[in-house]
Design an enzyme around this catalytic site. Structure first.
Site, PDB file in Angstrom:
ATOM      1  N   TRP A  62       1.683  20.721  -7.481  1.00  0.00           N
ATOM      2  CA  TRP A  62       2.856  20.224  -8.201  1.00  0.00           C
ATOM      3  C   TRP A  62       3.947  19.852  -7.227  1.00  0.00           C
ATOM      4  CZ3 TRP A  62       5.894  24.590 -11.221  1.00  0.00           C
ATOM      5  CH2 TRP A  62       5.969  25.744 -10.452  1.00  0.00           C
ATOM      6  N   ASN A  63       4.878  19.017  -7.733  1.00  0.00           N
ATOM      7  CA  ASN A  63       5.967  18.511  -6.915  1.00  0.00           C
ATOM      8  C   ASN A  63       7.286  18.719  -7.630  1.00  0.00           C
ATOM      9  OD1 ASN A  63       4.253  17.029  -4.891  1.00  0.00           O
ATOM     10  ND2 ASN A  63       3.670  15.898  -6.729  1.00  0.00           N
ATOM     11  N   HIS A  70      18.834   5.636 -12.769  1.00  0.00           N
ATOM     12  CA  HIS A  70      18.622   4.186 -12.901  1.00  0.00           C
ATOM     13  C   HIS A  70      17.784   3.678 -11.740  1.00  0.00           C
ATOM     14  CE1 HIS A  70      21.456   3.858 -16.311  1.00  0.00           C
ATOM     15  NE2 HIS A  70      21.859   5.000 -15.784  1.00  0.00           N
ATOM     16  N   HIS A  74      13.353   1.681 -15.821  1.00  0.00           N
ATOM     17  CA  HIS A  74      14.228   2.703 -16.398  1.00  0.00           C
ATOM     18  C   HIS A  74      14.977   2.191 -17.621  1.00  0.00           C
ATOM     19  CE1 HIS A  74      17.270   0.679 -13.847  1.00  0.00           C
ATOM     20  NE2 HIS A  74      18.128   1.086 -14.765  1.00  0.00           N
ATOM     21  N   ASP A  76      18.536   2.156 -19.892  1.00  0.00           N
ATOM     22  CA  ASP A  76      20.002   2.251 -19.857  1.00  0.00           C
ATOM     23  C   ASP A  76      20.491   2.661 -21.247  1.00  0.00           C
ATOM     24  OD1 ASP A  76      19.940   1.198 -17.271  1.00  0.00           O
ATOM     25  OD2 ASP A  76      20.821  -0.721 -17.825  1.00  0.00           O
ATOM     26  N   HIS A  80      26.017   4.650 -20.446  1.00  0.00           N
ATOM     27  CA  HIS A  80      25.959   4.194 -19.044  1.00  0.00           C
ATOM     28  C   HIS A  80      27.188   3.352 -18.707  1.00  0.00           C
ATOM     29  CE1 HIS A  80      24.487   2.766 -15.261  1.00  0.00           C
ATOM     30  NE2 HIS A  80      24.060   1.600 -15.675  1.00  0.00           N
ATOM     31  N   HIS A 209      25.706  -5.561 -19.388  1.00  0.00           N
ATOM     32  CA  HIS A 209      25.929  -4.121 -19.574  1.00  0.00           C
ATOM     33  C   HIS A 209      27.132  -3.897 -20.491  1.00  0.00           C
ATOM     34  CE1 HIS A 209      23.324  -3.538 -16.002  1.00  0.00           C
ATOM     35  NE2 HIS A 209      23.239  -2.272 -16.354  1.00  0.00           N
TER      36      HIS A 209
HETATM   37 MN    MN Z   1      20.311   0.926 -15.231  1.00  0.00          MN
END
Ligand code: MN
Length: 258
Positions: A62-63, A70, A74, A76, A80, A209
């Site tokens: 595992w990590n 972002h 991904h 938003d 945001h 955005h």
């Molecule tokens: Mn973004």
């Protein structure tokens, strides 16, 4: 059990419906959006091994990881952006999960973008697309197919010049049209962010955005394989991590398509 859900599984098993992965690989090499140095930039995605069937954990691998919210493919969330900060249920943990699923409207501007990396989609383009494919229904994901995800060289993908990045996006009035007149879930792009590379100079800056998130709409960045989707008829599922108070998250975006 619902007939529809039974049929869904049958169609998937028979291969009459296909699952298309719209997600880019997430690694330390994943390109990041370059903000001017006066602003805080995101750390790269970093994986730290905890154990790999060894003295640190004999039977398991595992990590841990660090990532910006972002980074890579991904989501938003409305919170945001400053324009969406006071909207209700605008963080990733509060968005009703029904809103992660919607029909995809795929607008192909690959040719236009090959000729002009700063190409901006307008509402006139949407109306033209609708004359061929029907009206964008409420609650749709509108996906801008630009071919940009074929740029596997990070420098080509970010396309940074002396005057900032040069990548395609949306005219402000187009974002207003999609949020206001078409009530979309949000928009998705193949580029590193949902705004055009030069959008820091727009009014307001990063207008997609500003408009989308101010209207409670979402964004999906760094998508790929949009060329495997029909203009209409696919369904996109994009469910971000349930980070309490989070503004977005890397995620696996999948489409179910005929
Ligand atoms: Mn973004």
């Amino acid at each position: 059990m619902s007939e529809t859900l039974l049929r869904l599984v049958e169609e998937l098993n028979a291969g009459r419906l296909r699952v298309v992965d719209l997600t880019l690989p997430l690694s330390h090499a994943t390109p990041l959006i370059p903000l001017p140095p006066q602003w805080n930039n995101s750390p790269p995605f970093t994986l730290r091994e905890l154990s790999r069937y060894d003295a640190r954990g004999p039977a398991w691998y595992w990590n841990a990881f660090e990532t910006g919210e972002h980074t890579g493919t991904h989501f938003d969330a409305p919170v945001h952006w400053v324009s969406g900060k006071d909207l209700p249920d605008s963080t990733v943990d509060r968005i009703p999960p029904r809103k992660f699923i919607g029909p995809a409207c795929v607008i192909d501007v690959t040719k236009e973008v090959a000729a002009n990396p700063d190409f901006l989609l307008t509402s006139a383009h949407i109306l033209q697309w609708e004359s061929a494919h029907g009206k964008v229904p409420p609650g749709a994901w509108v996906l801008l197919r630009t071919g940009w995800s074929k740029r596997t060289d990070p420098a080509q993908y970010i396309n940074l010049k002396d005057d900032g990045p040069h990548t395609p996006g949306w005219a402000k009035e187009c974002s207003q049209f999609l949020a206001g007149e078409r009530d979309v879930l949000g928009v998705g792009v193949e580029t590193v962010g949902t705004d055009a590379g030069q959008a820091a100079k727009f009014d307001p800056p990063f207008s997609n955005h500003f408009v989308m998130h101010g209207s409670g709409k979402f964004g999906l960045a760094s998508l790929c394989n949009l060329d495997q989707l029909p203009p209409t008829g696919a369904v996109v599922i994009a469910a971000p991590l349930k980070i309490v108070g989070g503004s977005g998250s890397p995620l696996r975006v999948i489409a179910i398509t005929p």
